[in-house]
Design a protein around this motif. Structure first.
Motif, PDB file in Angstrom:
ATOM      1  N   LEU A   8       0.705  -1.032   0.006  1.00 51.26           N
ATOM      2  CA  LEU A   8      -0.041   0.047  -0.026  1.00 51.26           C
ATOM      3  C   LEU A   8       0.913   1.347  -0.034  1.00 51.26           C
ATOM      4  N   HIS A   9       2.106   1.326   0.672  1.00 53.71           N
ATOM      5  CA  HIS A   9       2.811   2.311   0.587  1.00 53.71           C
ATOM      6  C   HIS A   9       3.326   2.686  -0.722  1.00 53.71           C
ATOM      7  N   ILE A  10       3.868   1.453  -1.470  1.00 53.51           N
ATOM      8  CA  ILE A  10       4.556   1.684  -2.718  1.00 53.51           C
ATOM      9  C   ILE A  10       3.344   2.050  -3.405  1.00 53.51           C
ATOM     10  N   ALA A  11       2.029   1.644  -3.478  1.00 50.23           N
ATOM     11  CA  ALA A  11       1.038   1.980  -4.300  1.00 50.23           C
ATOM     12  C   ALA A  11       0.694   3.438  -4.472  1.00 50.23           C
ATOM     13  N   ASP A  12       0.835   3.873  -2.987  1.00 49.79           N
ATOM     14  CA  ASP A  12       0.658   5.320  -2.807  1.00 49.79           C
ATOM     15  C   ASP A  12       1.869   6.364  -3.548  1.00 49.79           C
ATOM     16  N   ASP A  13       2.830   5.697  -3.277  1.00 52.24           N
ATOM     17  CA  ASP A  13       4.179   6.557  -3.772  1.00 52.24           C
ATOM     18  C   ASP A  13       4.067   6.426  -5.215  1.00 52.24           C
ATOM     19  N   SER A  31      10.051  -2.248 -14.998  1.00 48.26           N
ATOM     20  CA  SER A  31       9.526  -3.617 -14.736  1.00 48.26           C
ATOM     21  C   SER A  31       9.175  -3.795 -13.085  1.00 48.26           C
ATOM     22  N   ARG A  32       8.531  -4.764 -12.677  1.00 54.63           N
ATOM     23  CA  ARG A  32       8.271  -5.010 -11.292  1.00 54.63           C
ATOM     24  C   ARG A  32       9.781  -5.418 -10.677  1.00 54.63           C
ATOM     25  N   ALA A  33      10.521  -6.007 -11.046  1.00 55.55           N
ATOM     26  CA  ALA A  33      11.784  -6.376 -10.695  1.00 55.55           C
ATOM     27  C   ALA A  33      12.585  -5.247 -10.479  1.00 55.55           C
ATOM     28  N   GLN A  34      12.710  -4.145 -11.509  1.00 54.48           N
ATOM     29  CA  GLN A  34      13.326  -2.707 -11.258  1.00 54.48           C
ATOM     30  C   GLN A  34      12.670  -1.977 -10.239  1.00 54.48           C
ATOM     31  N   LEU A  35      11.488  -1.872 -10.090  1.00 54.64           N
ATOM     32  CA  LEU A  35      10.960  -1.259  -8.867  1.00 54.64           C
ATOM     33  C   LEU A  35      11.210  -2.027  -7.613  1.00 54.64           C
ATOM     34  N   ALA A  36      11.121  -3.367  -7.530  1.00 53.33           N
ATOM     35  CA  ALA A  36      11.468  -3.876  -6.486  1.00 53.33           C
ATOM     36  C   ALA A  36      12.707  -3.473  -5.972  1.00 53.33           C
ATOM     37  N   THR A  37      13.894  -3.588  -6.585  1.00 53.91           N
ATOM     38  CA  THR A  37      15.134  -3.086  -6.401  1.00 53.91           C
ATOM     39  C   THR A  37      15.118  -1.916  -5.945  1.00 53.91           C
ATOM     40  N   GLU A  38      14.551  -0.736  -6.542  1.00 50.65           N
ATOM     41  CA  GLU A  38      14.432   0.796  -6.237  1.00 50.65           C
ATOM     42  C   GLU A  38      13.789   0.747  -4.858  1.00 50.65           C
ATOM     43  N   TYR A  39      12.626   0.121  -4.539  1.00 50.29           N
ATOM     44  CA  TYR A  39      11.997   0.199  -3.299  1.00 50.29           C
ATOM     45  C   TYR A  39      12.674  -0.646  -2.066  1.00 50.29           C
ATOM     46  N   GLY A  40      13.560  -1.693  -2.504  1.00 51.73           N
ATOM     47  CA  GLY A  40      14.068  -2.412  -1.460  1.00 51.73           C
ATOM     48  C   GLY A  40      12.979  -3.654  -1.126  1.00 51.73           C
ATOM     49  N   VAL A  41      12.162  -3.990  -1.967  1.00 48.38           N
ATOM     50  CA  VAL A  41      11.225  -5.082  -1.450  1.00 48.38           C
ATOM     51  C   VAL A  41      11.215  -6.121  -2.421  1.00 48.38           C
ATOM     52  N   GLY A  42      10.382  -7.499  -2.184  1.00 48.42           N
ATOM     53  CA  GLY A  42      10.418  -8.377  -3.156  1.00 48.42           C
ATOM     54  C   GLY A  42       9.531  -8.038  -4.121  1.00 48.42           C
ATOM     55  N   ARG A  43       9.679  -8.491  -5.253  1.00 40.73           N
ATOM     56  CA  ARG A  43       8.863  -8.476  -6.483  1.00 40.73           C
ATOM     57  C   ARG A  43       7.526  -8.671  -6.230  1.00 40.73           C
ATOM     58  N   THR A  46       5.838  -5.439  -5.153  1.00 44.80           N
ATOM     59  CA  THR A  46       5.732  -4.461  -6.213  1.00 44.80           C
ATOM     60  C   THR A  46       4.546  -4.872  -7.277  1.00 44.80           C
ATOM     61  N   GLN A  47       4.288  -6.302  -7.158  1.00 47.19           N
ATOM     62  CA  GLN A  47       3.356  -6.760  -8.033  1.00 47.19           C
ATOM     63  C   GLN A  47       2.094  -6.416  -7.509  1.00 47.19           C
ATOM     64  N   ARG A  48       1.800  -6.503  -6.194  1.00 48.89           N
ATOM     65  CA  ARG A  48       0.522  -6.241  -5.441  1.00 48.89           C
ATOM     66  C   ARG A  48       0.210  -4.961  -5.559  1.00 48.89           C
ATOM     67  N   GLU A  51      -0.839  -4.201  -9.376  1.00 52.30           N
ATOM     68  CA  GLU A  51      -2.232  -4.610  -9.549  1.00 52.30           C
ATOM     69  C   GLU A  51      -3.158  -3.849  -8.950  1.00 52.30           C
ATOM     70  N   ARG A  52      -2.963  -3.194  -7.795  1.00 55.76           N
ATOM     71  CA  ARG A  52      -4.112  -2.196  -7.155  1.00 55.76           C
ATOM     72  C   ARG A  52      -4.184  -1.054  -7.988  1.00 55.76           C
ATOM     73  N   LEU A  53      -3.190  -0.357  -8.476  1.00 55.61           N
ATOM     74  CA  LEU A  53      -3.318   0.536  -9.339  1.00 55.61           C
ATOM     75  C   LEU A  53      -4.080   0.361 -10.648  1.00 55.61           C
ATOM     76  N   ILE A  54      -3.968  -1.089 -11.004  1.00 58.45           N
ATOM     77  CA  ILE A  54      -4.667  -1.475 -12.132  1.00 58.45           C
ATOM     78  C   ILE A  54      -6.324  -1.326 -11.990  1.00 58.45           C
ATOM     79  N   ILE A  55      -6.437  -1.849 -10.738  1.00 59.32           N
ATOM     80  CA  ILE A  55      -7.935  -2.186 -10.405  1.00 59.32           C
ATOM     81  C   ILE A  55      -8.339  -0.538 -10.520  1.00 59.32           C
ATOM     82  N   GLU A  56      -7.602   0.330  -9.885  1.00 55.56           N
ATOM     83  CA  GLU A  56      -8.338   1.763  -9.639  1.00 55.56           C
ATOM     84  C   GLU A  56      -8.307   2.184 -10.965  1.00 55.56           C
ATOM     85  N   GLY A  57      -7.727   1.852 -12.006  1.00 56.06           N
ATOM     86  CA  GLY A  57      -7.775   2.472 -13.369  1.00 56.06           C
ATOM     87  C   GLY A  57      -6.675   3.409 -13.811  1.00 56.06           C
ATOM     88  N   ILE A  58      -5.842   3.347 -12.888  1.00 59.06           N
ATOM     89  CA  ILE A  58      -4.596   4.202 -12.973  1.00 59.06           C
ATOM     90  C   ILE A  58      -3.577   3.712 -13.942  1.00 59.06           C
TER      91      ILE A  58
END
Length: 252
Positions: A8-13, A31-43, A46-48, A51-58
């Motif tokens: 949720l924090h990453i989706a907000d950002d 890519s999800r892998a690139q964003l995972a590296t940037e945010y220091g989290v697992g893929r 970033t996938q979740r 996916e949330r922003l896809i549901i929101e239509g963004i």
């Protein structure tokens, strides 16, 4: 206070960065892998988030290509009208049809549910009197539009073919038509709209963010004798829909 889930924090950002112009409409995100590296989290995190922003239509995913910034959804008008129910059975289906959308819904009914005090007051029954409670999720072309929880006194429908709103010969026909089939003529609908904020469950079901603005509508149907026969709590995401009321004018 519990910590917000990492996705949720990453989706907000990501939402903020898109709003600030880091990626333009139609531009592909890393890519999800690139964003995972940037945010220091697992893929999977970033996938979740994406996916949330896809549901929101963004965002929108394109098979074999990646994830892109989508053109903003238009804020549409939802018309509340008794006449729509009279014409087609379901006012929601009629309203969506006029906009060129396919209106559908999912529902779950529970029979013999004791009425809580606030529902009993709205239905002019005693707290604890048995009701049929039905939860609805409404969709336009498969995307979430609104939520509703409906209550009907079991004393009115028990032993009739319409006791469960979404089963039997009049499944999905709408409250007015269903009640008319058992000799109950609905004469008045009263709606009270109020602003609200989405809780976690509402946000998940509507594809919005916790705390986003909602229009909450308290609706009650009354028969010709002034007896309440159904009441419902409706939640509509304000970011996507504005509410308009169609009021017929009768001339003598």
């Amino acid at each position: 206070m519990p910590r917000e889930a990492p996705y949720l924090h990453i989706a907000d950002d990501l939402r903020r960065r898109i709003r600030d112009g880091d990626w333009a409409v139609g531009e592909r995100l890393p890519s999800r892998a690139q964003l995972a590296t940037e945010y220091g989290v697992g893929r999977n995190v970033t996938q979740r988030a994406m996916e949330r922003l896809i549901i929101e239509g963004i965002l929108e995913g394109r098979a074999g290509s990646g994830t892109y910034v989508r053109s903003p959804r238009e804020r549409l008008r939802m018309v509340r009208s008794r006449h729509r129910e009279d014409r087609s059975g379901s006012p929601f289906r009629a309203d969506m049809l006029e906009k060129g959308h396919r209106g559908t819904w999912e529902s779950h009914s529970e029979a013999r549910v004791p009425a809580p005090e606030h529902i009993a007051q709205r239905l002019a029954i005693s707290p604890g009197d048995l009701c049929v409670r039905t939860g609805y999720e409404f969709f336009a072309n498969g995307l979430p539009v609104q939520l509703s929880t409906s209550w009907e006194p079991l004393a009115i429908t028990d032993g009739t073919p319409i006791v469960l709103p979404e089963m039997g010969p009049l499944a999905g026909a709408g409250v007015v038509k269903r009640m008319r089939a058992i000799g109950v003529t609905i004469d008045v609908a009263v709606e009270v709209p109020r602003p609200g904020r989405a809780d976690q469950q509402e946000a998940n079901l509507l594809g919005i963010t916790v705390g986003d603005l909602l229009t909450r509508i308290e609706r009650t149907y009354y028969d010709r004798d002034g007896r309440p026969v159904e009441t419902a709590d409706i939640a509509v995401p304000d970011v996507r829909w504005e509410i308009a009321y169609e009021i017929p004018i009768d001339f003598d």
